[in-house]
Write an enzyme that holds these catalytic residues in place. Structure first.
Site, PDB file in Angstrom:
ATOM      1  N   ARG A 158      54.434  74.078  85.073  1.00 44.90           N
ATOM      2  CA  ARG A 158      54.301  72.859  83.912  1.00 44.90           C
ATOM      3  C   ARG A 158      52.889  72.847  83.482  1.00 44.90           C
ATOM      4  O   ARG A 158      52.265  71.725  83.026  1.00 44.90           O
ATOM      5  CB  ARG A 158      54.792  71.798  84.350  1.00 44.90           C
ATOM      6  CG  ARG A 158      56.166  71.644  84.916  1.00 44.90           C
ATOM      7  CD  ARG A 158      57.223  71.776  83.705  1.00 44.90           C
ATOM      8  NE  ARG A 158      58.536  71.873  84.464  1.00 44.90           N
ATOM      9  CZ  ARG A 158      59.050  73.013  84.462  1.00 44.90           C
ATOM     10  NH1 ARG A 158      58.617  74.200  84.061  1.00 44.90           N
ATOM     11  NH2 ARG A 158      60.444  72.891  85.156  1.00 44.90           N
ATOM     12  N   SER A 207      61.484  64.669  83.929  1.00 47.22           N
ATOM     13  CA  SER A 207      61.145  64.404  85.106  1.00 47.22           C
ATOM     14  C   SER A 207      59.608  63.627  84.983  1.00 47.22           C
ATOM     15  O   SER A 207      58.782  64.259  84.355  1.00 47.22           O
ATOM     16  CB  SER A 207      61.043  65.583  86.115  1.00 47.22           C
ATOM     17  OG  SER A 207      62.449  66.207  86.035  1.00 47.22           O
ATOM     18  N   GLU A 279      54.184  64.075  85.970  1.00 43.43           N
ATOM     19  CA  GLU A 279      54.425  65.600  85.173  1.00 43.43           C
ATOM     20  C   GLU A 279      54.483  65.014  83.577  1.00 43.43           C
ATOM     21  O   GLU A 279      54.211  66.034  83.048  1.00 43.43           O
ATOM     22  CB  GLU A 279      55.946  66.263  85.590  1.00 43.43           C
ATOM     23  CG  GLU A 279      56.277  67.426  84.738  1.00 43.43           C
ATOM     24  CD  GLU A 279      57.436  68.039  85.431  1.00 43.43           C
ATOM     25  OE1 GLU A 279      57.526  68.287  86.789  1.00 43.43           O
ATOM     26  OE2 GLU A 279      58.377  68.455  84.682  1.00 43.43           O
TER      27      GLU A 279
HETATM   28  C1  LIG Z   1      66.602  64.634  79.374  1.00 42.23           C
HETATM   29  C2  LIG Z   1      65.272  65.581  79.386  1.00 42.23           C
HETATM   30  C3  LIG Z   1      65.425  66.738  80.273  1.00 42.23           C
HETATM   31  C4  LIG Z   1      64.502  67.662  80.382  1.00 42.23           C
HETATM   32  N1  LIG Z   1      64.380  68.718  81.123  1.00 42.23           N
HETATM   33  C5  LIG Z   1      63.055  69.320  81.405  1.00 42.23           C
HETATM   34  C6  LIG Z   1      63.155  70.784  81.762  1.00 42.23           C
HETATM   35  O1  LIG Z   1      64.174  71.095  82.589  1.00 42.23           O
HETATM   36  N2  LIG Z   1      62.434  71.559  82.238  1.00 42.23           N
HETATM   37  C7  LIG Z   1      61.116  71.126  81.612  1.00 42.23           C
HETATM   38  O2  LIG Z   1      60.161  72.010  81.546  1.00 42.23           O
HETATM   39  N3  LIG Z   1      60.897  69.852  80.720  1.00 42.23           N
HETATM   40  C8  LIG Z   1      61.947  69.241  80.779  1.00 42.23           C
HETATM   41  N4  LIG Z   1      61.724  68.190  79.942  1.00 42.23           N
HETATM   42  C9  LIG Z   1      60.551  67.699  79.324  1.00 42.23           C
HETATM   43  C10 LIG Z   1      60.358  68.279  78.132  1.00 42.23           C
HETATM   44  O3  LIG Z   1      61.660  68.649  77.394  1.00 42.23           O
HETATM   45  C11 LIG Z   1      59.520  69.460  78.082  1.00 42.23           C
HETATM   46  O4  LIG Z   1      58.108  69.027  78.553  1.00 42.23           O
HETATM   47  C12 LIG Z   1      59.111  70.036  76.506  1.00 42.23           C
HETATM   48  O5  LIG Z   1      58.457  71.166  76.679  1.00 42.23           O
HETATM   49  C13 LIG Z   1      58.172  68.969  75.572  1.00 42.23           C
HETATM   50  O6  LIG Z   1      58.293  69.442  74.311  1.00 42.23           O
HETATM   51  P1  LIG Z   1      57.847  68.416  72.986  1.00 42.23           P
HETATM   52  O7  LIG Z   1      57.806  69.337  71.823  1.00 42.23           O
HETATM   53  O8  LIG Z   1      58.865  67.331  73.001  1.00 42.23           O
HETATM   54  O9  LIG Z   1      56.306  67.991  73.627  1.00 42.23           O
HETATM   55  P2  LIG Z   1      55.817  66.759  73.448  1.00 42.23           P
HETATM   56  O10 LIG Z   1      56.400  65.770  74.574  1.00 42.23           O
HETATM   57  O11 LIG Z   1      55.761  66.080  71.979  1.00 42.23           O
HETATM   58  O12 LIG Z   1      54.438  67.147  73.989  1.00 42.23           O
HETATM   59  C14 LIG Z   1      53.813  67.341  75.415  1.00 42.23           C
HETATM   60  C15 LIG Z   1      52.787  67.814  75.495  1.00 42.23           C
HETATM   61  O13 LIG Z   1      52.711  69.166  74.618  1.00 42.23           O
HETATM   62  C16 LIG Z   1      51.517  68.963  73.634  1.00 42.23           C
HETATM   63  N5  LIG Z   1      52.103  69.553  72.472  1.00 42.23           N
HETATM   64  C17 LIG Z   1      53.093  69.578  71.745  1.00 42.23           C
HETATM   65  N6  LIG Z   1      53.147  70.341  70.766  1.00 42.23           N
HETATM   66  C18 LIG Z   1      51.918  71.304  70.897  1.00 42.23           C
HETATM   67  C19 LIG Z   1      51.453  72.190  69.913  1.00 42.23           C
HETATM   68  N7  LIG Z   1      51.937  72.827  69.117  1.00 42.23           N
HETATM   69  N8  LIG Z   1      50.288  72.813  70.428  1.00 42.23           N
HETATM   70  C20 LIG Z   1      49.627  72.077  71.685  1.00 42.23           C
HETATM   71  N9  LIG Z   1      50.031  71.220  72.406  1.00 42.23           N
HETATM   72  C21 LIG Z   1      51.073  70.722  72.075  1.00 42.23           C
HETATM   73  C22 LIG Z   1      51.401  67.283  73.505  1.00 42.23           C
HETATM   74  O14 LIG Z   1      50.065  67.217  72.999  1.00 42.23           O
HETATM   75  C23 LIG Z   1      51.585  66.939  74.939  1.00 42.23           C
HETATM   76  O15 LIG Z   1      50.441  67.339  75.551  1.00 42.23           O
HETATM   77  C24 LIG Z   1      62.999  67.177  79.779  1.00 42.23           C
HETATM   78  C25 LIG Z   1      62.858  66.224  78.949  1.00 42.23           C
HETATM   79  C26 LIG Z   1      64.111  65.483  78.847  1.00 42.23           C
HETATM   80  C27 LIG Z   1      63.979  63.953  78.138  1.00 42.23           C
END
Ligand SMILES: Cc1cc2nc3c(=O)[nH]c(=O)nc-3n(C[C@H](O)[C@H](O)[C@H](O)COP(=O)(O)OP(=O)(O)OC[C@H]3O[C@@H](n4cnc5c(N)ncnc54)[C@H](O)[C@@H]3O)c2cc1C
Length: 297
Positions: A158, A207, A279
């Site tokens: 992560r 998580s 996380e």
């Molecule tokens: C129901 C549910 C289930 C999930 N299951 C999992 C799982 O199984 N495995 C898992 O790993 N995660 C899981 N997650 C967490 C989430 O899906 C991941 O962390 C996902 O990668 C977040 O992506 P996001 O675009 O929403 O990022 P955001 O939440 O918008 O941002 C997360 C981080 O990434 C950075 N970021 C976003 N875009 C960029 C970019 N273009 N360049 C640089 N930094 C950037 C942000 O600044 C922040 O630090 C889950 C979440 C939910 C709600």
């Protein structure tokens, strides 16, 4: 390009949080490079789909950037998939499944953008997106585009070792052809497991804690042993189905979620003798609040 006082609650999956004083939806590479150069040393934040971010009730003080438009594309070629950082992880996984590409079921039912997935090395316990990356590209604050390999980014669980102010713009992933029936059933099975064991019907952030590992086990197990499964504070609840998820029951505030996190951490320290590490990403909190949940300021 810039909007003012944008409510981040509407842009995060948690539906929680205050305002971003300045917010830019960037549709082209030229817009992005102009935006980062214009910061001139000022800190900024990048928002993907907001599936892993808890925003403070006071909002954030930094400008927030998000990628859309030309960053939303996914292109499937013979052995690879190329995606813009604004594209959804579900679009990537859907293309892999429909195109019978092997090795992508680990990302089924993971919400978020490709950029967020690269930053968080999203995936399962055993596999992260960086295990599939051929190259990824990011914009630096100086407006340079840097192409990197997984060896450059040094991904861990992560996490990646890429400066926090670099904005991922695109990546190419390996996507070798597989046997259609096998690929399809692997995806269906993984999705079934995720939907059964995790919480999709209420707003969550995924998580909350990193797994502490042996001998303590998974984060949900230690939260459970600390007696916090099902605990409610204000409008937030540690879910009965998965003790490492905190749901917004409808009117949760960030303070409600933070209280549950801090109380859980304190109780886990008592029962297990360890301090859990978050996380999720916490935006807009002060040093004392961050310290109460074990996050770095
Ligand atoms: C129901 C549910 C289930 C999930 N299951 C999992 C799982 O199984 N495995 C898992 O790993 N995660 C899981 N997650 C967490 C989430 O899906 C991941 O962390 C996902 O990668 C977040 O992506 P996001 O675009 O929403 O990022 P955001 O939440 O918008 O941002 C997360 C981080 O990434 C950075 N970021 C976003 N875009 C960029 C970019 N273009 N360049 C640089 N930094 C950037 C942000 O600044 C922040 O630090 C889950 C979440 C939910 C709600």
């Amino acid at each position: 390009m810039w909007e003012t006082d944008v409510p981040l609650a509407t842009l995060t999956r948690y539906r929680i949080g205050g305002l971003a004083p300045r917010f830019a939806r960037l549709e082209t590479m030229a817009d992005l490079l102009d935006a980062v150069r214009s910061m001139d040393g000022l800190e900024y934040r990048v928002l993907g789909w907001g599936a892993n971010v808890l925003v403070s009730d006071r909002g954030v003080s930094e400008p927030v950037l998000t990628l859309t438009g030309e960053f939303d594309s996914v292109l499937l070629s013979e052995h690879a998939m190329e995606a813009g950082a604004g594209a959804g992880l579900p679009a990537l996984v859907g293309d892999a499944r429909r195109g019978s590409r092997t090795g992508w079921e680990f990302l089924e039912a993971v919400p978020g953008s490709v950029g967020g997935g690269l930053r968080m090395n999203a995936g399962s316990v055993d596999v992260g997106v960086w295990d599939r990356v051929l190259w990824a590209e990011a914009a630096t604050p100086a407006g340079e585009l840097i192409r990197m390999s997984p060896a450059d980014a040094r991904p861990t669980y992560r996490c990646v070792d890429v400066p926090g102010d670099w904005v991922f713009t695109a990546a190419s992933f390996e996507a070798p052809a597989g046997e259609a029936e096998e690929v399809h059933s692997a995806h269906v099975e993984r999705r079934r497991q995720k939907i059964e064991s995790q919480v999709y019907e209420l707003p969550t952030c995924g998580s909350i804690w990193k797994n502490p590992g042996p001998p303590h086990g998974s984060a949900w197990e230690v939260v459970d042993r600390a007696g916090m499964r099902g605990a409610i504070h204000g409008g937030a609840q540690i879910t009965e189905r998965h003790a490492n998820f905190i749901a917004n029951l409808g009117d949760a505030t960030a303070a409600d979620v933070l209280w549950l996190m801090s109380e859980t951490r304190r109780r886990v320290a008592d029962t297990e003798g360890i301090w859990l590490q978050p996380e999720i990403c916490l935006w807009g909190f002060d040093a004392e609040e961050l310290d109460s949940v074990g996050a770095a300021a």
